[in-house]
Scaffold this motif. Sequence first.
Motif, PDB file in Angstrom:
ATOM      1  N   GLU A  47      75.256  14.430  80.523  1.00 15.08           N
ATOM      2  CA  GLU A  47      74.459  15.319  79.687  1.00 15.08           C
ATOM      3  C   GLU A  47      74.669  14.882  78.241  1.00 15.08           C
ATOM      4  O   GLU A  47      75.811  14.652  77.827  1.00 15.08           O
ATOM      5  N   MET A  48      73.589  14.757  77.462  1.00 13.33           N
ATOM      6  CA  MET A  48      73.730  14.296  76.082  1.00 13.33           C
ATOM      7  C   MET A  48      72.888  15.148  75.146  1.00 13.33           C
ATOM      8  O   MET A  48      71.709  15.390  75.398  1.00 13.33           O
ATOM      9  N   ASP A  49      73.518  15.601  74.062  1.00 17.50           N
ATOM     10  CA  ASP A  49      72.847  16.399  73.035  1.00 17.50           C
ATOM     11  C   ASP A  49      73.169  15.812  71.665  1.00 17.50           C
ATOM     12  O   ASP A  49      74.103  15.023  71.502  1.00 17.50           O
ATOM     13  N   VAL A  50      72.389  16.237  70.669  1.00 19.46           N
ATOM     14  CA  VAL A  50      72.589  15.804  69.286  1.00 19.46           C
ATOM     15  C   VAL A  50      72.763  17.036  68.410  1.00 19.46           C
ATOM     16  O   VAL A  50      71.977  17.981  68.502  1.00 19.46           O
ATOM     17  N   ILE A  51      73.783  17.029  67.563  1.00 15.52           N
ATOM     18  CA  ILE A  51      73.984  18.113  66.605  1.00 15.52           C
ATOM     19  C   ILE A  51      73.016  17.941  65.440  1.00 15.52           C
ATOM     20  O   ILE A  51      72.914  16.860  64.852  1.00 15.52           O
ATOM     21  N   VAL A  52      72.288  18.996  65.115  1.00 16.53           N
ATOM     22  CA  VAL A  52      71.388  18.992  63.959  1.00 16.53           C
ATOM     23  C   VAL A  52      72.158  19.474  62.740  1.00 16.53           C
ATOM     24  O   VAL A  52      72.846  20.501  62.787  1.00 16.53           O
ATOM     25  N   LYS A  53      72.062  18.744  61.644  1.00 16.40           N
ATOM     26  CA  LYS A  53      72.847  19.078  60.460  1.00 16.40           C
ATOM     27  C   LYS A  53      72.487  20.456  59.920  1.00 16.40           C
ATOM     28  O   LYS A  53      71.364  20.930  60.043  1.00 16.40           O
ATOM     29  N   ASP A  54      73.487  21.089  59.308  1.00 11.95           N
ATOM     30  CA  ASP A  54      73.316  22.383  58.637  1.00 11.95           C
ATOM     31  C   ASP A  54      72.794  23.477  59.555  1.00 11.95           C
ATOM     32  O   ASP A  54      72.187  24.435  59.091  1.00 11.95           O
TER      33      ASP A  54
END
Length: 259
Positions: free
Chosen positions: A244-251
């Motif tokens: 499973e792969m996700d990306v953190i969105v800044k702020d």
Amino acid sequence: MYFCSFSSDSSGNSYLIKNESTAILLDVGISCKKIEAGLKENSLTLSDVDGILLTHEHIDHVKSVGTVRKKSGATFYLSEGTLDSIDMEEGFQVVKAGESFKVGDILVKAFNLSHDAKEPIGYSLSDQDGKIVVVTDTGIVTDEIADEVSTADLLVIEANHEVNILRLGDYPYQVKRRILGEYGHLSNEASGKCILDFVKAKEGKVPKVVLAHLSSKNNTPIQAYLTIRNILEEGEIFVGKDLEMDVIVKDQISPRFEV
């Protein structure tokens, strides 16, 4: 146990690791107000924090040390090099790479990073549910880092920049050279190769991966995701099947990523 990001990019970083009885902050590189907002989203206040881990002295990781120290009363854990670089006379415990220690009922282990700071360290955190390993602010994945990564159930790893975007961008040459160097930051490509090796070693287990610390100028969440997904698929590893792969969105306060 779960991981939640309050902010993760070149302008500020702060994360929460929480289980039923223990709450830990990893870095305080954003305003105290934002940290308190992130804690509130998790039904916590600064007084509920049991310990604060610092990776290194750069401002995007230690911005609110003074304010958080006054409001929380929690012990800070940091390297001798980081301590020498910031103003902290009490309320700290010096830790060394390779050392393990308990914060509440979470076992924390420190490991070396390859970054242009005085004595940068990363952390893994584990309890009976699993293990979270956080790797940001490192120019290369050393054998020590790879060994720690291999034991993760949830890997939070830097995908700082797309190499071609950085090279063609307007940063001064020396800044580009620093970021691309072995004491800089992991590119999407380097992160992808690390994740590929990590997932292949899991032998059928489906780990979780979260991409973190993206550059505001030299990367985007879509770019990071696509570059790394392509590297994984070239190695016959597929998102949704093998990991499973996700990306953190800044702020933005992230969802909770659980183990």
